[in-house]
Design a protein around this motif. Structure first.
Motif, short mmCIF file in Angstrom:
data_model
loop_
_atom_site.label_atom_id
_atom_site.label_comp_id
_atom_site.label_asym_id
_atom_site.label_seq_id
_atom_site.Cartn_x
_atom_site.Cartn_y
_atom_site.Cartn_z
N ILE A 1 3.23 0.58 3.25
CA ILE A 1 3.18 -0.80 3.91
C ILE A 1 3.49 -1.80 3.04
O ILE A 1 3.05 -2.29 1.84
CB ILE A 1 1.65 -0.97 4.43
N SER A 2 4.72 -2.71 3.27
CA SER A 2 5.14 -3.62 2.60
C SER A 2 5.27 -4.74 3.47
O SER A 2 4.79 -4.82 4.75
CB SER A 2 6.63 -3.14 2.07
N ARG A 3 5.85 -5.94 2.99
CA ARG A 3 5.91 -7.20 3.84
C ARG A 3 7.07 -7.86 3.81
O ARG A 3 8.19 -7.47 3.15
CB ARG A 3 4.92 -8.35 3.25
N ARG A 4 7.22 -8.96 4.84
CA ARG A 4 8.59 -9.70 4.61
C ARG A 4 8.25 -11.04 4.89
O ARG A 4 8.33 -11.68 3.91
CB ARG A 4 9.64 -9.38 5.69
N THR A 5 7.52 -11.35 6.03
CA THR A 5 7.40 -12.81 6.35
C THR A 5 5.84 -12.69 6.75
O THR A 5 5.09 -11.89 7.09
CB THR A 5 8.22 -13.62 7.16
N PRO B 1 15.68 7.84 -5.34
CA PRO B 1 14.89 7.81 -4.05
C PRO B 1 14.12 6.54 -3.98
O PRO B 1 14.25 5.67 -5.16
CB PRO B 1 13.94 9.06 -4.25
N PRO B 2 13.97 5.99 -2.96
CA PRO B 2 13.47 4.41 -2.56
C PRO B 2 12.07 4.11 -3.50
O PRO B 2 11.59 3.35 -3.56
CB PRO B 2 13.59 4.36 -1.29
N THR B 3 11.17 5.34 -3.38
CA THR B 3 9.91 5.12 -3.71
C THR B 3 9.63 4.44 -5.33
O THR B 3 10.11 5.00 -6.31
CB THR B 3 9.09 6.58 -3.95
N MET C 1 7.57 -1.40 6.95
CA MET C 1 6.97 -0.21 6.78
C MET C 1 7.87 1.15 6.53
O MET C 1 8.75 0.99 7.19
CB MET C 1 6.05 -0.06 7.70
N TYR C 2 7.38 2.04 6.11
CA TYR C 2 7.89 3.31 6.07
C TYR C 2 7.10 4.54 6.16
O TYR C 2 6.05 4.12 5.61
CB TYR C 2 8.84 3.54 4.75
N PHE C 3 7.40 5.45 6.65
CA PHE C 3 6.80 6.83 6.72
C PHE C 3 7.71 7.87 6.34
O PHE C 3 8.58 8.17 6.87
CB PHE C 3 5.79 6.94 7.81
N ILE D 1 0.93 -1.14 -0.06
CA ILE D 1 -0.13 0.04 0.01
C ILE D 1 0.75 1.17 -0.10
O ILE D 1 1.63 1.41 0.94
CB ILE D 1 -0.97 0.06 1.36
N TYR D 2 0.88 2.01 -1.08
CA TYR D 2 1.48 3.31 -1.07
C TYR D 2 0.30 4.30 -0.73
O TYR D 2 -0.67 4.59 -1.58
CB TYR D 2 1.99 3.65 -2.38
N THR D 3 0.51 5.30 0.42
CA THR D 3 -0.48 6.20 0.90
C THR D 3 0.09 7.66 0.98
O THR D 3 1.07 7.83 1.08
CB THR D 3 -0.84 5.97 2.20
C1 DHB Z 1 9.94 -1.77 -0.36
C2 DHB Z 1 10.74 -0.73 -0.39
C3 DHB Z 1 10.35 0.37 -1.38
O1 DHB Z 1 11.09 1.73 -1.64
C4 DHB Z 1 9.27 0.21 -2.39
O2 DHB Z 1 8.93 1.01 -2.99
C5 DHB Z 1 8.74 -1.05 -2.35
C6 DHB Z 1 8.91 -2.05 -1.44
C7 DHB Z 1 10.21 -2.80 0.53
O3 DHB Z 1 11.12 -2.66 1.27
O4 DHB Z 1 9.81 -3.87 0.87
#
Ligand code: DHB
Length: 392
Positions: free
Chosen positions: A213-217, A294-296, A223-225, A202-204
């Motif tokens: 909101i991302s996932r791992r397991t 940038p990471p987005t 998550m990032y803000f 979810i990109y908000t």
């Molecule tokens: C993740 C990081 C990101 O920058 C992105 O756009 C999507 C996912 C991550 O770490 O899961």
């Protein structure tokens, strides 16, 4: 003291994913290389980075013989959610462009590559010190200090700078041009122990700023803000982190994130950077050494893999077929994709983040852009194409 010298065809400075993938592709083509890194493999393994692989990055890992683990253990994502004004809108990649991306963290990519190089007898020299490229014109020469404090020299036909965003090798390109863009914000990244809150990313965009909101397991989530570039991550309690994230995700649909202990927190810098050319004499740059995004949108690792795929082909033509002109084509071939990814990352960033000092006009314009994007087939397709990766 005598200085041990080794001879190889390609000296690769930097043993992260870019350097290892290049070393692997060269090995498959029958070209020997030596990989040098001042970090230990364990240090690299412990560095958390992004988690999304484009379709062609997945293919490269699986089809070049690195590992099929990405297909077995990675998670295919056929779309993402864009959330703004309290409502989620799904961008369906499969329907729009017939492609998916894979959630497979960079740490796993590194592990797969490292295991593949060890399996194939690769010459990997981690944990060395004072790596220095001392010649790049007539031939390539690199010096370093080994674990016992002994100075070594590696003589090679070519040297590749895959030494990351704080690259020392990029300064050897002369003349060079650098393009930079700084942003007045950063990301606060957390790893949390909690069940997943949603099946897809979810990109908000919220009035107080961006969140992802991302996932791992099944039990750990990423998550990032958006935060200030000088934010002190340690000053945030778990409660404050959850309250900020919940506020940014809140909406009329009553969506709530699943909470749990925060396991790790870091502030991630934001910067767009490109250096050209990516070649000088016998030196070639790859990955973050030549460009950062940038990471987005998670383009960094994907772009590094796209570089080395092109670079491996150029090196193969030069070293196996004597076609030195192939090296001249590297910059133009790689840079075309670099600028597409730069634009994509910049666009995703500016569309979803709150600029300090933004006016009501800026805010409404941003919502207008997001509304156009999700309500237009053309707009959504453009996002889906860029996100899953343009064909090579
Ligand atoms: C993740 C990081 C990101 O920058 C992105 O756009 C999507 C996912 C991550 O770490 O899961």
């Amino acid at each position: 003291m005598t200085q041990p010298t080794s001879r190889t065809r390609v000296a690769i400075v930097g043993g992260g994913p870019a350097g290892l993938m290049l070393s692997h592709l060269l090995h498959v083509a029958g070209i020997e290389s030596v990989v040098l890194d001042t970090r230990t493999a364990e240090e690299i393994e412990a560095t958390h980075r992004a988690g999304i692989l484009e379709r062609d990055s997945v293919r490269l890992l699986a089809e070049s013989g690195v590992s099929g683990r990405v297909l077995a253990e990675g998670h295919e994502h056929q779309g993402i959610e864009l959330r703004f004004a309290g409502t989620s809108h799904r961008i369906d990649f499969q329907r729009l462009v017939g492609a998916s991306c894979w959630l497979y963290p960079q740490t796993e990519v590194f592990l797969d590559l490292h295991r593949a190089r060890v399996r194939d007898g690769g010459d990997l020299r981690y944990g060395v010190a004072s790596t220095e490229v001392i010649e790049v014109l007539d031939r390539a020469r690199v010096r370093y200090t080994d674990l016992d404090g002994l100075r070594h020299e590696v003589v090679a036909d070519l040297v590749v700078g895959a030494d990351g965003s704080r690259s020392a090798t990029r300064a050897l390109v002369d003349p060079r041009r650098q393009y930079t863009r700084e942003y007045p914000f950063a990301w606060f990244g957390v790893l949390v122990e909690a069940p997943p809150s949603a099946p897809e990313l979810i990109y908000t965009r919220a009035p107080s700023g961006f969140a992802l909101i991302s996932r791992r397991t099944d039990t750990v989530q990423r998550m990032y803000f958006q935060c200030a570039p000088d934010e002190d991550a340690d000053a945030w309690s778990d409660d404050r982190i959850w309250s900020e994230l919940q506020t940014r995700l809140a909406g009329d649909d009553g969506f709530r994130l699943q909470e749990g202990p925060v396991l790790e927190r870091t502030v991630l810098p934001f910067r767009s950077f490109v250096q050209t050319p990516m070649r000088h004499g016998r030196l070639m740059l790859a990955g973050d050494a030549a460009h950062t995004v940038p990471p987005t949108g998670a383009k960094g690792l994907n772009l590094a893999l796209a570089d080395v795929r092109v670079l491996a082909e150029c090196v193969e033509r030069a070293l196996l077929r004597g076609d030195d002109a192939a090296l001249d084509t590297y910059t133009d071939r790689a840079v075309a994709r670099v600028w597409r990814a730069q634009h994509f990352s910049y666009w995703m960033t500016t569309m979803l983040h709150r600029l300090p000092g933004a006016t009501d006009f800026d805010e409404q314009r941003q919502l207008g852009e997001l509304t156009s994007l999700v309500s237009s087939e053309a707009g959504s397709t453009y996002l889906a194409e860029g996100y899953t990766g343009w064909p090579q």
